[in-house]
Design a protein around this motif. Structure first.
Motif, PDB file in Angstrom:
ATOM      1  N   MET A  84      37.574  38.952  41.286  1.00 21.54           N
ATOM      2  CA  MET A  84      36.552  38.559  40.306  1.00 21.54           C
ATOM      3  C   MET A  84      37.009  37.305  39.558  1.00 21.54           C
ATOM      4  N   ALA A  85      38.289  37.224  39.229  1.00 24.40           N
ATOM      5  CA  ALA A  85      38.810  36.047  38.526  1.00 24.40           C
ATOM      6  C   ALA A  85      38.615  34.798  39.378  1.00 24.40           C
TER       7      ALA A  85
ATOM      8  N   ILE B 182      38.449  39.355  29.655  1.00 22.68           N
ATOM      9  CA  ILE B 182      39.711  39.976  30.046  1.00 22.68           C
ATOM     10  C   ILE B 182      39.499  40.865  31.260  1.00 22.68           C
ATOM     11  N   SER B 183      38.404  41.578  31.299  1.00 19.62           N
ATOM     12  CA  SER B 183      38.083  42.433  32.442  1.00 19.62           C
ATOM     13  C   SER B 183      37.939  41.613  33.718  1.00 19.62           C
ATOM     14  N   LYS B 184      37.232  40.500  33.639  1.00 21.68           N
ATOM     15  CA  LYS B 184      37.030  39.645  34.812  1.00 21.68           C
ATOM     16  C   LYS B 184      38.340  39.058  35.309  1.00 21.68           C
ATOM     17  N   MET B 185      39.229  38.683  34.397  1.00 16.25           N
ATOM     18  CA  MET B 185      40.483  38.051  34.813  1.00 16.25           C
ATOM     19  C   MET B 185      41.505  39.072  35.305  1.00 16.25           C
ATOM     20  N   GLY B 186      41.340  40.353  34.954  1.00 11.44           N
ATOM     21  CA  GLY B 186      42.250  41.392  35.424  1.00 11.44           C
ATOM     22  C   GLY B 186      42.074  41.698  36.893  1.00 11.44           C
TER      23      GLY B 186
ATOM     24  N   ALA C 198      45.249  44.129  41.540  1.00  6.46           N
ATOM     25  CA  ALA C 198      45.457  44.418  40.122  1.00  6.46           C
ATOM     26  C   ALA C 198      46.747  45.203  39.968  1.00  6.46           C
ATOM     27  N   GLY C 199      47.216  45.275  38.736  1.00  2.22           N
ATOM     28  CA  GLY C 199      48.387  46.093  38.436  1.00  2.22           C
ATOM     29  C   GLY C 199      49.689  45.459  38.873  1.00  2.22           C
TER      30      GLY C 199
ATOM     31  N   LYS D 228      36.418  34.290  41.808  1.00  8.09           N
ATOM     32  CA  LYS D 228      34.988  33.976  41.910  1.00  8.09           C
ATOM     33  C   LYS D 228      34.471  33.365  40.616  1.00  8.09           C
ATOM     34  N   THR D 229      34.957  33.856  39.478  1.00  4.16           N
ATOM     35  CA  THR D 229      34.544  33.316  38.182  1.00  4.16           C
ATOM     36  C   THR D 229      35.012  31.872  38.022  1.00  4.16           C
ATOM     37  N   MET D 230      36.268  31.619  38.375  1.00  2.00           N
ATOM     38  CA  MET D 230      36.800  30.254  38.257  1.00  2.00           C
ATOM     39  C   MET D 230      36.083  29.306  39.212  1.00  2.00           C
ATOM     40  N   GLU D 231      35.783  29.784  40.416  1.00  2.00           N
ATOM     41  CA  GLU D 231      35.050  28.954  41.379  1.00  2.00           C
ATOM     42  C   GLU D 231      33.658  28.610  40.850  1.00  2.00           C
ATOM     43  N   ALA D 232      32.988  29.604  40.252  1.00  2.00           N
ATOM     44  CA  ALA D 232      31.656  29.388  39.696  1.00  2.00           C
ATOM     45  C   ALA D 232      31.678  28.377  38.541  1.00  2.00           C
ATOM     46  N   CYS D 233      32.809  28.290  37.856  1.00  2.00           N
ATOM     47  CA  CYS D 233      32.961  27.329  36.752  1.00  2.00           C
ATOM     48  C   CYS D 233      33.369  25.943  37.245  1.00  2.00           C
TER      49      CYS D 233
END
Length: 86
Positions: free
Chosen positions: A11-12, A3-7, A54-55, A14-19
């Motif tokens: 970061m979200a 949840i922290s990464k997707m907020g 964010a926000g 970069k995380t999705m790209e890494a996946c």
């Protein structure tokens, strides 16, 4: 942790790209300078969507149909994000 990464939108992404997930064209890092952000937008091509890091609960998103609207909408998004931080 998830949840922290997707907020955090950077970061979200970069995380999705890494996946190995498919992504729409966009910046890899947060853009805080309007001129730099406009150059990225021109490379992507209009229309684009501007999203606060964010926000905002959706208030920090704007569709920019044409280049002439970009700077005004970018400033609006920045103000919304700053209010989130306060």
């Amino acid at each position: 942790e998830s949840i922290s990464k997707m907020g955090d939108k950077v970061m979200a992404r970069k995380t999705m790209e890494a996946c190995g997930l498919p992504l729409v064209p966009g910046s890899k890092d947060a853009l805080t300078n309007a001129e730099e952000a406009l150059e990225v937008a021109k490379k992507i091509g209009f229309p684009i969507m501007i999203k606060a890091l964010a926000g905002g609960g959706g208030r920090g998103m704007r569709v920019v149909e044409k280049e002439s609207d970009f700077l005004n909408l970018f400033k609006t998004i920045c103000c919304i994000f700053l209010r989130f931080l306060l």
